[in-house]
Scaffold this motif. Structure first.
Motif, PDB file in Angstrom:
ATOM      1  N   SER A  96      10.264  -2.880   8.504  1.00 14.65           N
ATOM      2  CA  SER A  96      10.594  -4.076   9.300  1.00 14.65           C
ATOM      3  C   SER A  96       9.795  -4.149  10.597  1.00 14.65           C
ATOM      4  O   SER A  96       9.940  -5.088  11.376  1.00 14.65           O
ATOM      5  CB  SER A  96      12.090  -4.080   9.621  1.00 14.65           C
ATOM      6  OG  SER A  96      12.431  -2.925  10.374  1.00 14.65           O
ATOM      7  N   ASP A  97       8.931  -3.170  10.821  1.00 16.36           N
ATOM      8  CA  ASP A  97       8.104  -3.125  12.036  1.00 16.36           C
ATOM      9  C   ASP A  97       6.867  -3.990  11.843  1.00 16.36           C
ATOM     10  O   ASP A  97       5.979  -3.671  11.064  1.00 16.36           O
ATOM     11  CB  ASP A  97       7.709  -1.676  12.318  1.00 16.36           C
ATOM     12  CG  ASP A  97       6.912  -1.507  13.608  1.00 16.36           C
ATOM     13  OD1 ASP A  97       6.314  -2.496  14.087  1.00 16.36           O
ATOM     14  OD2 ASP A  97       6.874  -0.380  14.125  1.00 16.36           O
ATOM     15  N   ALA A  98       6.836  -5.111  12.574  1.00 15.78           N
ATOM     16  CA  ALA A  98       5.714  -6.054  12.467  1.00 15.78           C
ATOM     17  C   ALA A  98       4.896  -6.057  13.752  1.00 15.78           C
ATOM     18  O   ALA A  98       4.412  -7.083  14.206  1.00 15.78           O
ATOM     19  CB  ALA A  98       6.236  -7.457  12.163  1.00 15.78           C
ATOM     20  N   SER A  99       4.729  -4.866  14.339  1.00 16.60           N
ATOM     21  CA  SER A  99       4.089  -4.770  15.650  1.00 16.60           C
ATOM     22  C   SER A  99       2.576  -4.690  15.598  1.00 16.60           C
ATOM     23  O   SER A  99       1.914  -4.824  16.614  1.00 16.60           O
ATOM     24  CB  SER A  99       4.615  -3.533  16.390  1.00 16.60           C
ATOM     25  OG  SER A  99       4.249  -2.343  15.705  1.00 16.60           O
ATOM     26  N   GLY A 156       0.808  -1.207   0.000  1.00 14.66           N
ATOM     27  CA  GLY A 156       0.000   0.000   0.000  1.00 14.66           C
ATOM     28  C   GLY A 156       0.839   1.253   0.000  1.00 14.66           C
ATOM     29  O   GLY A 156       2.075   1.208   0.065  1.00 14.66           O
ATOM     30  N   LYS A 157       0.152   2.382  -0.065  1.00 15.33           N
ATOM     31  CA  LYS A 157       0.839   3.671   0.028  1.00 15.33           C
ATOM     32  C   LYS A 157      -0.056   4.650   0.764  1.00 15.33           C
ATOM     33  O   LYS A 157      -1.289   4.557   0.732  1.00 15.33           O
ATOM     34  CB  LYS A 157       1.194   4.202  -1.360  1.00 15.33           C
ATOM     35  CG  LYS A 157       0.008   4.470  -2.258  1.00 15.33           C
ATOM     36  CD  LYS A 157       0.467   4.972  -3.625  1.00 15.33           C
ATOM     37  CE  LYS A 157      -0.732   5.240  -4.538  1.00 15.33           C
ATOM     38  NZ  LYS A 157      -0.323   5.756  -5.850  1.00 15.33           N
ATOM     39  N   ILE A 158       0.592   5.597   1.440  1.00 15.45           N
ATOM     40  CA  ILE A 158      -0.151   6.647   2.136  1.00 15.45           C
ATOM     41  C   ILE A 158      -0.719   7.594   1.089  1.00 15.45           C
ATOM     42  O   ILE A 158       0.010   8.117   0.252  1.00 15.45           O
ATOM     43  CB  ILE A 158       0.762   7.408   3.106  1.00 15.45           C
ATOM     44  CG1 ILE A 158       1.278   6.470   4.199  1.00 15.45           C
ATOM     45  CG2 ILE A 158       0.019   8.592   3.730  1.00 15.45           C
ATOM     46  CD1 ILE A 158       2.345   7.076   5.079  1.00 15.45           C
ATOM     47  N   THR A 159      -2.025   7.793   1.122  1.00 19.18           N
ATOM     48  CA  THR A 159      -2.663   8.696   0.174  1.00 19.18           C
ATOM     49  C   THR A 159      -3.146   9.978   0.835  1.00 19.18           C
ATOM     50  O   THR A 159      -3.356  10.982   0.153  1.00 19.18           O
ATOM     51  CB  THR A 159      -3.840   8.007  -0.543  1.00 19.18           C
ATOM     52  OG1 THR A 159      -4.714   7.437   0.435  1.00 19.18           O
ATOM     53  CG2 THR A 159      -3.336   6.906  -1.479  1.00 19.18           C
ATOM     54  N   GLY A 205       5.510  17.493   9.760  1.00 17.46           N
ATOM     55  CA  GLY A 205       6.671  17.053  10.529  1.00 17.46           C
ATOM     56  C   GLY A 205       7.013  15.603  10.257  1.00 17.46           C
ATOM     57  O   GLY A 205       6.484  14.989   9.325  1.00 17.46           O
ATOM     58  N   PRO A 206       7.911  15.034  11.067  1.00 19.18           N
ATOM     59  CA  PRO A 206       8.378  13.663  10.843  1.00 19.18           C
ATOM     60  C   PRO A 206       7.233  12.655  10.862  1.00 19.18           C
ATOM     61  O   PRO A 206       6.297  12.778  11.642  1.00 19.18           O
ATOM     62  CB  PRO A 206       9.339  13.410  12.015  1.00 19.18           C
ATOM     63  CG  PRO A 206       9.688  14.755  12.548  1.00 19.18           C
ATOM     64  CD  PRO A 206       8.526  15.649  12.247  1.00 19.18           C
ATOM     65  N   ASN A 207       7.333  11.659   9.983  1.00 19.49           N
ATOM     66  CA  ASN A 207       6.313  10.617   9.890  1.00 19.49           C
ATOM     67  C   ASN A 207       7.010   9.269   9.948  1.00 19.49           C
ATOM     68  O   ASN A 207       7.877   8.980   9.117  1.00 19.49           O
ATOM     69  CB  ASN A 207       5.529  10.764   8.586  1.00 19.49           C
ATOM     70  CG  ASN A 207       4.389   9.772   8.471  1.00 19.49           C
ATOM     71  OD1 ASN A 207       4.494   8.646   8.942  1.00 19.49           O
ATOM     72  ND2 ASN A 207       3.314  10.180   7.835  1.00 19.49           N
ATOM     73  N   SER A 208       6.626   8.445  10.919  1.00 19.80           N
ATOM     74  CA  SER A 208       7.292   7.147  11.090  1.00 19.80           C
ATOM     75  C   SER A 208       6.987   6.178   9.957  1.00 19.80           C
ATOM     76  O   SER A 208       7.637   5.149   9.835  1.00 19.80           O
ATOM     77  CB  SER A 208       6.881   6.524  12.425  1.00 19.80           C
ATOM     78  OG  SER A 208       5.486   6.307  12.462  1.00 19.80           O
ATOM     79  N   PHE A 209       5.996   6.498   9.113  1.00 23.76           N
ATOM     80  CA  PHE A 209       5.640   5.618   8.003  1.00 23.76           C
ATOM     81  C   PHE A 209       6.336   6.042   6.702  1.00 23.76           C
ATOM     82  O   PHE A 209       6.366   5.285   5.745  1.00 23.76           O
ATOM     83  CB  PHE A 209       4.131   5.627   7.757  1.00 23.76           C
ATOM     84  CG  PHE A 209       3.319   4.913   8.810  1.00 23.76           C
ATOM     85  CD1 PHE A 209       2.030   4.492   8.522  1.00 23.76           C
ATOM     86  CD2 PHE A 209       3.812   4.647  10.069  1.00 23.76           C
ATOM     87  CE1 PHE A 209       1.257   3.835   9.473  1.00 23.76           C
ATOM     88  CE2 PHE A 209       3.062   4.003  11.026  1.00 23.76           C
ATOM     89  CZ  PHE A 209       1.778   3.599  10.724  1.00 23.76           C
ATOM     90  N   ALA A 210       6.846   7.256   6.658  1.00 24.34           N
ATOM     91  CA  ALA A 210       7.379   7.813   5.412  1.00 24.34           C
ATOM     92  C   ALA A 210       8.543   6.979   4.883  1.00 24.34           C
ATOM     93  O   ALA A 210       9.451   6.599   5.626  1.00 24.34           O
ATOM     94  CB  ALA A 210       7.828   9.252   5.635  1.00 24.34           C
TER      95      ALA A 210
END
Length: 197
Positions: A84-87, A46-49, A55-60
């Motif tokens: 790599s975050d599978a939380s 997917g992609k962020i739409t 500011g900073p985005n942990s998904f970017a």
């Protein structure tokens, strides 16, 4: 003789009520659930739409993957991998009074994150392709304890169409949306943290 008859009636009675209660649901919830379950065993990128936070985005810049990993008649387990975050695992559950969406957050060692099992529950019929999950009471109280009262107004939405699945978070002043391409299955990732293959 009376004892024998009473015992026999007791056995018949216990057998009659030994079956589980029926799973009740309505057509729009069933159709939505089944539309996602049809992708069981598959993963999609997917992609962020939409993301209106500055500011900073942990998904970017990270690969976003949803995996419809486990499905049964009551629950869908859909891990959401961010790089790599599978939380994160979305749990969509039939409750008998609608559908519940929970966010199961774990640490890498499988233990629960402080912020876990928040989510919401449907309050109306929704549609076969769209359901909304306003924050439930557990989540509101959890957000208050964590010092993020703005999240008490969260509503999570999921959309599923032939070519696209969408996860969306909205509240006053906040919108976040990820769209996944259902036309291009990808290699399934490993199990999310806290789960086993």
């Amino acid at each position: 003789m009376k004892f024998v008859v009473a015992t026999a009636l007791s056995l018949v009675s216990s057998v009659a009520f030994a079956r589980p209660a029926p799973l009740v649901s309505i057509p729009s919830h069933d159709a939505f659930f089944d539309n996602i379950a049809a992708h069981c065993g598959k993963a999609y990128e997917g992609k962020i739409t939409v993301d209106n936070v500055t500011g900073p985005n942990s998904f970017a810049g990270k690969k976003l993957v949803m995996h419809v990993r486990r499905c049964n008649e009551r629950e869908l387990q859909v891990p959401f991998h961010v790089g790599s975050d599978a939380s994160r695992t979305w749990l969509i559950t039939k409750t008998g009074s609608g559908l519940s969406l929970k966010h199961d957050h774990r640490h890498k060692d499988g233990t629960d994150d402080d912020s876990t099992m928040y989510g919401g529950h449907t309050i109306d019929a929704g549609f076969a392709n769209v359901q909304s999950f306003p924050a439930d009471q557990y989540s509101k109280e959890s957000f208050a304890r964590q010092g993020i009262p703005q999240s008490m107004g969260n509503t999570w939405q999921m959309y599923i169409y032939d070519e696209k699945f969408t996860y969306r978070l909205v509240r006053e002043g906040r919108e976040f949306r990820v769209d996944f391409d259902l036309t291009k299955p990808i290699t399934v990732p490993s199990a999310p943290w806290g789960y086993k293959d």
